[in-house]
Design a protein around this motif. Structure first.
Motif, PDB file in Angstrom:
ATOM      1  N   ALA A 138       0.830  -1.203   0.000  1.00 49.75           N
ATOM      2  CA  ALA A 138       0.000   0.000   0.000  1.00 49.75           C
ATOM      3  C   ALA A 138       0.869   1.260   0.000  1.00 49.75           C
ATOM      4  O   ALA A 138       0.585   2.235  -0.706  1.00 49.75           O
ATOM      5  CB  ALA A 138      -0.937  -0.013   1.208  1.00 49.75           C
ATOM      6  N   LEU A 139       1.959   1.220   0.780  1.00 48.76           N
ATOM      7  CA  LEU A 139       2.878   2.351   0.825  1.00 48.76           C
ATOM      8  C   LEU A 139       3.570   2.540  -0.520  1.00 48.76           C
ATOM      9  O   LEU A 139       3.711   3.673  -1.008  1.00 48.76           O
ATOM     10  CB  LEU A 139       3.921   2.142   1.929  1.00 48.76           C
ATOM     11  CG  LEU A 139       5.006   3.215   2.063  1.00 48.76           C
ATOM     12  CD1 LEU A 139       4.390   4.570   2.403  1.00 48.76           C
ATOM     13  CD2 LEU A 139       6.043   2.805   3.113  1.00 48.76           C
ATOM     14  N   GLY A 140       3.988   1.428  -1.130  1.00 42.61           N
ATOM     15  CA  GLY A 140       4.670   1.505  -2.422  1.00 42.61           C
ATOM     16  C   GLY A 140       3.796   2.112  -3.500  1.00 42.61           C
ATOM     17  O   GLY A 140       4.276   2.884  -4.344  1.00 42.61           O
ATOM     18  N   LYS A 141       2.493   1.805  -3.482  1.00 40.37           N
ATOM     19  CA  LYS A 141       1.578   2.371  -4.471  1.00 40.37           C
ATOM     20  C   LYS A 141       1.503   3.887  -4.345  1.00 40.37           C
ATOM     21  O   LYS A 141       1.442   4.614  -5.344  1.00 40.37           O
ATOM     22  CB  LYS A 141       0.192   1.766  -4.318  1.00 40.37           C
ATOM     23  CG  LYS A 141       0.084   0.328  -4.802  1.00 40.37           C
ATOM     24  CD  LYS A 141      -1.331  -0.195  -4.639  1.00 40.37           C
ATOM     25  CE  LYS A 141      -1.435  -1.637  -5.113  1.00 40.37           C
ATOM     26  NZ  LYS A 141      -2.819  -2.175  -4.951  1.00 40.37           N
ATOM     27  N   VAL A 142       1.503   4.368  -3.105  1.00 40.99           N
ATOM     28  CA  VAL A 142       1.443   5.814  -2.884  1.00 40.99           C
ATOM     29  C   VAL A 142       2.755   6.478  -3.314  1.00 40.99           C
ATOM     30  O   VAL A 142       2.754   7.573  -3.893  1.00 40.99           O
ATOM     31  CB  VAL A 142       1.152   6.116  -1.398  1.00 40.99           C
ATOM     32  CG1 VAL A 142       1.251   7.613  -1.123  1.00 40.99           C
ATOM     33  CG2 VAL A 142      -0.227   5.598  -1.017  1.00 40.99           C
ATOM     34  N   GLY A 145       3.422   3.896  -7.438  1.00 40.50           N
ATOM     35  CA  GLY A 145       2.611   2.988  -8.234  1.00 40.50           C
ATOM     36  C   GLY A 145       3.099   1.539  -8.203  1.00 40.50           C
ATOM     37  O   GLY A 145       3.941   1.158  -7.379  1.00 40.50           O
ATOM     38  N   GLU A 146       2.582   0.737  -9.127  1.00 41.64           N
ATOM     39  CA  GLU A 146       2.883  -0.686  -9.155  1.00 41.64           C
ATOM     40  C   GLU A 146       4.368  -0.965  -9.378  1.00 41.64           C
ATOM     41  O   GLU A 146       4.906  -1.934  -8.847  1.00 41.64           O
ATOM     42  CB  GLU A 146       2.051  -1.380 -10.244  1.00 41.64           C
ATOM     43  CG  GLU A 146       0.550  -1.374  -9.985  1.00 41.64           C
ATOM     44  CD  GLU A 146       0.176  -2.181  -8.760  1.00 41.64           C
ATOM     45  OE1 GLU A 146       0.958  -3.059  -8.351  1.00 41.64           O
ATOM     46  OE2 GLU A 146      -0.911  -1.928  -8.199  1.00 41.64           O
ATOM     47  N   GLU A 147       5.011  -0.150 -10.156  1.00 46.67           N
ATOM     48  CA  GLU A 147       6.444  -0.348 -10.420  1.00 46.67           C
ATOM     49  C   GLU A 147       7.252  -0.229  -9.130  1.00 46.67           C
ATOM     50  O   GLU A 147       8.173  -1.011  -8.880  1.00 46.67           O
ATOM     51  CB  GLU A 147       6.927   0.670 -11.456  1.00 46.67           C
ATOM     52  CG  GLU A 147       8.384   0.470 -11.878  1.00 46.67           C
ATOM     53  CD  GLU A 147       8.810   1.434 -12.974  1.00 46.67           C
ATOM     54  OE1 GLU A 147      10.021   1.500 -13.274  1.00 46.67           O
ATOM     55  OE2 GLU A 147       7.934   2.129 -13.529  1.00 46.67           O
ATOM     56  N   ARG A 148       6.892   0.757  -8.311  1.00 44.46           N
ATOM     57  CA  ARG A 148       7.603   0.922  -7.027  1.00 44.46           C
ATOM     58  C   ARG A 148       7.279  -0.234  -6.087  1.00 44.46           C
ATOM     59  O   ARG A 148       8.145  -0.690  -5.333  1.00 44.46           O
ATOM     60  CB  ARG A 148       7.212   2.255  -6.392  1.00 44.46           C
ATOM     61  CG  ARG A 148       7.945   2.546  -5.067  1.00 44.46           C
ATOM     62  CD  ARG A 148       9.440   2.705  -5.264  1.00 44.46           C
ATOM     63  NE  ARG A 148      10.169   2.769  -4.017  1.00 44.46           N
ATOM     64  CZ  ARG A 148      10.353   3.892  -3.300  1.00 44.46           C
ATOM     65  NH1 ARG A 148       9.815   5.036  -3.717  1.00 44.46           N
ATOM     66  NH2 ARG A 148      11.052   3.868  -2.191  1.00 44.46           N
ATOM     67  N   VAL A 149       6.057  -0.728  -6.124  1.00 43.17           N
ATOM     68  CA  VAL A 149       5.689  -1.872  -5.291  1.00 43.17           C
ATOM     69  C   VAL A 149       6.551  -3.076  -5.620  1.00 43.17           C
ATOM     70  O   VAL A 149       7.117  -3.735  -4.739  1.00 43.17           O
ATOM     71  CB  VAL A 149       4.196  -2.228  -5.475  1.00 43.17           C
ATOM     72  CG1 VAL A 149       3.863  -3.542  -4.764  1.00 43.17           C
ATOM     73  CG2 VAL A 149       3.306  -1.115  -4.941  1.00 43.17           C
ATOM     74  N   GLU A 150       6.678  -3.383  -6.917  1.00 45.59           N
ATOM     75  CA  GLU A 150       7.474  -4.532  -7.338  1.00 45.59           C
ATOM     76  C   GLU A 150       8.931  -4.386  -6.922  1.00 45.59           C
ATOM     77  O   GLU A 150       9.569  -5.348  -6.492  1.00 45.59           O
ATOM     78  CB  GLU A 150       7.368  -4.707  -8.853  1.00 45.59           C
ATOM     79  CG  GLU A 150       5.971  -5.107  -9.338  1.00 45.59           C
ATOM     80  CD  GLU A 150       5.891  -5.236 -10.838  1.00 45.59           C
ATOM     81  OE1 GLU A 150       6.955  -5.123 -11.498  1.00 45.59           O
ATOM     82  OE2 GLU A 150       4.776  -5.448 -11.366  1.00 45.59           O
ATOM     83  N   ALA A 154      10.953  -6.741  -4.212  1.00 42.05           N
ATOM     84  CA  ALA A 154      12.090  -7.494  -4.735  1.00 42.05           C
ATOM     85  C   ALA A 154      13.418  -7.057  -4.132  1.00 42.05           C
ATOM     86  O   ALA A 154      14.465  -7.626  -4.461  1.00 42.05           O
ATOM     87  CB  ALA A 154      12.140  -7.350  -6.257  1.00 42.05           C
ATOM     88  N   GLY A 155      13.391  -6.070  -3.234  1.00 43.51           N
ATOM     89  CA  GLY A 155      14.637  -5.604  -2.638  1.00 43.51           C
ATOM     90  C   GLY A 155      15.502  -4.861  -3.649  1.00 43.51           C
ATOM     91  O   GLY A 155      16.707  -5.095  -3.741  1.00 43.51           O
ATOM     92  N   GLN A 156      14.870  -3.962  -4.392  1.00 41.65           N
ATOM     93  CA  GLN A 156      15.591  -3.161  -5.377  1.00 41.65           C
ATOM     94  C   GLN A 156      15.418  -1.691  -5.025  1.00 41.65           C
ATOM     95  O   GLN A 156      14.306  -1.233  -4.755  1.00 41.65           O
ATOM     96  CB  GLN A 156      15.065  -3.428  -6.788  1.00 41.65           C
ATOM     97  CG  GLN A 156      15.219  -4.874  -7.237  1.00 41.65           C
ATOM     98  CD  GLN A 156      14.494  -5.161  -8.537  1.00 41.65           C
ATOM     99  OE1 GLN A 156      13.780  -4.300  -9.055  1.00 41.65           O
ATOM    100  NE2 GLN A 156      14.670  -6.359  -9.065  1.00 41.65           N
ATOM    101  N   GLY A 157      16.514  -0.941  -5.041  1.00 44.45           N
ATOM    102  CA  GLY A 157      16.442   0.461  -4.653  1.00 44.45           C
ATOM    103  C   GLY A 157      16.196   0.594  -3.159  1.00 44.45           C
ATOM    104  O   GLY A 157      16.670  -0.205  -2.357  1.00 44.45           O
TER     105      GLY A 157
END
Length: 248
Positions: A138-142, A145-150, A154-157
Motif C-alpha cells: 500500500a505504501l509503495g503504491k502511494v 505505483g505498481e512499479e515501485r511496489v514490485e 524485490a529488494g531493489q532500490g
C-alpha cells in the motif's frame, strides 16, 4: 472265487465310482414383486426414513456419513453474520489507527495448532510478516505505483528491512477462526527507521489476541546500507503515523 486282495480292490473301485452327494448351495436373498413395491413405496413416502425427495440423489454408498453442520462457531444461518463480525473487526482496527487500505485477513488452519491445542506462537511471526508486506504494498503504491511496489518487494532500490520485533500474546487462538491484521506506523526523530505497530483481531472472539512492535530500517538494497528515504516519503509516513492512513 476272488481272493481277499481282489475283493479289496473291487471295494476301493466301488467307493471311487459311487455318486457324490449334491452340495447344498447357500441360499441367496431375493426380493419378490411385493417386496420391491414396498421398498419403492418407502422411497416415495415423505414420512419414511428412506424417502428421497424428487430431484435429489441418495447416498453414494450404504456407509456414506450423514451431512454434518458447519462447525465454525461464529457462523449462523444468517448470511450477514460473518460479514458483521468482519465489519466489527475492521471498524475496531481503524479506530485504533490502523491503515484501512492494507488490512489483512489471516485464516487459521488446523495445522497451526500445537500439542497445547492452540495456535503455536511461532506462527504469529508469519501472520505479522504477511500483514507487514501488504502494508508495504500500500505504501509503495502511494510512493510510485505498481512499479515501485514490485521494486520494494524485490529488494531493489530503497525499501525496508526488519531490525527487530516483539509480540504480546493476549489470548489463545484455535481453529476455526480468522484474524484481521492491521498496521500503524510510529515515527520518531530518526530519519532512517520507524516502528510498525501490528494488531491481530479474532473474528471468533471479537477481541485482540496479539499485538507487536517491529523496528524497520530504510535500506538501500543497491548500495547495501541504511538510508534516508527522502522528504516525500517521510511526509507520507508522518501523516500515516498521525491518522493511520497511508495516503499521498
Amino acid at each position: 472265487m476272488f481272493s481277499s486282495k481282489r475283493l479289496g480292490a473291487l471295494a476301493h473301485a466301488h467307493v471311487l465310482l459311487s455318486p457324490r452327494r449334491p452340495c447344498s448351495l447357500p441360499q441367496t436373498a431375493s426380493l419378490s414383486g411385493s417386496s420391491l413395491k414396498s421398498l419403492q413405496d418407502a422411497f416415495r413416502d415423505p414420512s419414511s426414513p428412506f424417502h428421497i425427495p424428487p430431484g435429489q440423489a441418495g447416498p453414494e454408498s450404504p456407509d456414506s456419513p450423514p451431512s454434518l453442520p458447519d462447525p465454525t462457531p461464529f457462523q449462523s444461518s444468517h448470511p450477514t453474520a460473518v460479514g458483521s463480525l468482519a465489519e466489527n473487526a475492521r471498524a475496531k482496527l481503524i479506530s485504533m489507527g490502523c491503515d484501512a487500505g492494507s488490512l489483512w485477513e489471516q485464516s487459521i488452519a488446523w495445522g497451526h495448532h500445537d500439542s497445547f491445542r492452540h495456535v503455536n506462537n511461532a506462527h504469529y511471526l508469519r501472520f505479522i510478516e504477511s500483514g507487514r508486506m501488504v502494508w508495504l504494498m500500500a505504501l509503495g503504491k502511494v510512493l510510485g505505483g505498481e512499479e515501485r511496489v514490485e521494486a520494494m518487494l524485490a529488494g531493489q532500490g530503497v525499501s525496508i528491512i526488519l531490525k527487530s520485533t516483539n509480540i504480546n500474546f493476549r489470548r489463545p487462538v484455535t481453529f476455526p477462526d480468522t484474524l484481521l491484521v492491521g498496521q500503524r506506523p510510529i515515527t520518531s526523530s530518526s530519519r532512517t527507521q520507524f516502528t510498525l505497530n501490528t494488531v491481530l483481531y479474532s473474528y471468533a472472539q471479537q477481541a485482540i489476541v496479539a499485538d507487536s512492535d517491529s523496528v524497520l530500517v530504510w535500506y538501500d538494497y543497491d548500495n547495501l546500507r541504511k538510508c534516508d528515504p527522502g522528504d516525500d516519503t517521510w511526509r507520507i509516513m508522518k501523516a500515516a503515523s498521525h491518522d493511520g492512513q497511508v495516503e499521498g
